[in-house]
Design a protein around this motif. Sequence first.
Motif, short mmCIF file in Angstrom:
data_model
loop_
_atom_site.label_atom_id
_atom_site.label_comp_id
_atom_site.label_asym_id
_atom_site.label_seq_id
_atom_site.Cartn_x
_atom_site.Cartn_y
_atom_site.Cartn_z
N ALA A 292 0.56 -2.23 0.62
CA ALA A 292 -0.29 -3.40 0.35
C ALA A 292 0.29 -4.65 1.00
N GLN A 293 1.60 -4.82 0.92
CA GLN A 293 2.24 -5.97 1.57
C GLN A 293 2.07 -5.91 3.08
N ALA A 294 2.23 -4.73 3.66
CA ALA A 294 2.07 -4.57 5.10
C ALA A 294 0.65 -4.87 5.53
N ASN A 295 -0.33 -4.40 4.74
CA ASN A 295 -1.73 -4.68 5.06
C ASN A 295 -2.04 -6.17 4.98
N GLY B 30 6.93 6.29 -9.97
CA GLY B 30 7.46 4.97 -9.62
C GLY B 30 7.65 4.84 -8.12
N GLY B 31 8.12 5.90 -7.49
CA GLY B 31 8.27 5.90 -6.03
C GLY B 31 6.93 5.71 -5.34
N PHE B 32 5.89 6.37 -5.88
CA PHE B 32 4.55 6.20 -5.30
C PHE B 32 4.05 4.77 -5.49
N ARG B 33 4.33 4.20 -6.66
CA ARG B 33 3.92 2.80 -6.90
C ARG B 33 4.62 1.87 -5.92
N GLN B 34 5.91 2.12 -5.73
CA GLN B 34 6.69 1.30 -4.81
C GLN B 34 6.13 1.43 -3.39
N MET B 35 5.79 2.65 -3.00
CA MET B 35 5.22 2.88 -1.67
C MET B 35 3.87 2.17 -1.54
N ARG B 36 3.04 2.28 -2.59
CA ARG B 36 1.73 1.62 -2.58
C ARG B 36 1.89 0.11 -2.44
N ASP B 37 2.86 -0.45 -3.17
CA ASP B 37 3.10 -1.89 -3.09
C ASP B 37 3.54 -2.30 -1.68
N GLY B 38 4.40 -1.47 -1.07
CA GLY B 38 4.85 -1.75 0.30
C GLY B 38 3.71 -1.71 1.30
#
Length: 131
Positions: A34-37, A24-32
Motif C-alpha cells: 500500500a505504501q509503495a502504491n 502478521g507477516g501478510f499484514r506487514q506485506m500488505r501495508d508495504g
Amino acid sequence: MKDIKNLQKQAEAMTPPEHRGVMGGFRQMRDGVAQANEMLGSMQAEGQKAQHLMANGQVASATITAVRDTGMTINDNPTVELDLAVSLNGTEPYAVTHRQTISRIAIPSFQPGATVPVRVDPSDRTSLMIG
C-alpha cells in the motif's frame, strides 16, 4: 544459544501483536505494498504536473530565499523545501514555498540568493516547477 533466545524474546516483545505470526507477516506485506502504491501514485501525479507545466506554464524566474531539508531522500537525493520570491511578467515578486527532490550534485546551485528558472501554472501562481 542463550543470547539468541534472549534476542528472539526481545524482538517478539518489540513486534506489535498485529504483525506477529504468518497473518502478521501478510499484514506487514500488505501495508508495504500500500505504501509503495501510494508513492507510485504520487510520482505519477508529479510527472503529470510537470508535463502540464512544461506545456502550459508561464516562464518566470525565482530567487531562493531559504532552503530547508525535509529529512526525506529519493535515490539518495534530498527532498528540500525552498522559499522562493517568484517574478512573473515583470510584476512584484511574490512568495511561494516549494518542495522538490534535488540531485546531490546540484545542491550547491540551490542556495539562498540564487536565481532559478521556473514554470508557473497560469491558473494557480503557487503551483510551479523549477527548470
